[in-house]
Design a protein around this motif. Sequence first.
Motif, PDB file in Angstrom:
ATOM      1  N   UNK A   1       0.813  -1.213   0.000  1.00 26.49           N
ATOM      2  CA  UNK A   1       0.000   0.000   0.000  1.00 26.49           C
ATOM      3  C   UNK A   1       0.845   1.262   0.000  1.00 26.49           C
ATOM      4  N   UNK A   2       1.903   1.254   0.809  1.00 24.31           N
ATOM      5  CA  UNK A   2       2.802   2.415   0.871  1.00 24.31           C
ATOM      6  C   UNK A   2       3.517   2.620  -0.462  1.00 24.31           C
ATOM      7  N   UNK A   3       3.950   1.545  -1.087  1.00 21.47           N
ATOM      8  CA  UNK A   3       4.636   1.647  -2.383  1.00 21.47           C
ATOM      9  C   UNK A   3       3.675   2.138  -3.465  1.00 21.47           C
ATOM     10  N   UNK A   4       2.442   1.674  -3.432  1.00 22.73           N
ATOM     11  CA  UNK A   4       1.457   2.131  -4.412  1.00 22.73           C
ATOM     12  C   UNK A   4       1.175   3.623  -4.245  1.00 22.73           C
ATOM     13  N   UNK A   5       1.089   4.080  -3.000  1.00 27.51           N
ATOM     14  CA  UNK A   5       0.865   5.506  -2.741  1.00 27.51           C
ATOM     15  C   UNK A   5       2.072   6.337  -3.185  1.00 27.51           C
ATOM     16  N   UNK A   6       3.258   5.829  -2.915  1.00 27.75           N
ATOM     17  CA  UNK A   6       4.473   6.526  -3.349  1.00 27.75           C
ATOM     18  C   UNK A   6       4.531   6.618  -4.876  1.00 27.75           C
ATOM     19  N   UNK A   7       4.141   5.548  -5.543  1.00 32.03           N
ATOM     20  CA  UNK A   7       4.119   5.539  -7.002  1.00 32.03           C
ATOM     21  C   UNK A   7       3.121   6.572  -7.531  1.00 32.03           C
ATOM     22  N   UNK A   8       1.964   6.637  -6.904  1.00 25.20           N
ATOM     23  CA  UNK A   8       0.938   7.599  -7.320  1.00 25.20           C
ATOM     24  C   UNK A   8       1.452   9.032  -7.163  1.00 25.20           C
ATOM     25  N   UNK A   9       2.117   9.316  -6.053  1.00 29.17           N
ATOM     26  CA  UNK A   9       2.664  10.661  -5.829  1.00 29.17           C
ATOM     27  C   UNK A   9       3.769  10.979  -6.834  1.00 29.17           C
TER      28      UNK A   9
END
Length: 98
Positions: free
Chosen positions: A23-31
Amino acid sequence: MTYSQRLTQASSSDISYLEYQIGAAEEELKQTEGQQIIYESELNQLRTSLENESSSISPRDTDRELKLQIQIAEVKSRMEAIRTRLIQLQDDMEKLAD
């Protein structure tokens, strides 16, 4: 606590940890994708304004264009690293599920 219970509890906490990391990696990717869009938009605006100007291009404009190109390259590299990490985390999750 029996071995089986300890194993189940450990596996459950590992899964929770991996879910959090994914989840954290997906959010970082989105940002990071958002940053890429901003930099590319700025670069396009700069290039459009330079095309519309009749005067010569200043060194400041050239420096700004180069800086934006470098930032876009760095963001793309970071996105690739995040995607690689996501794949690895998802593979680890699949191994735990087996």
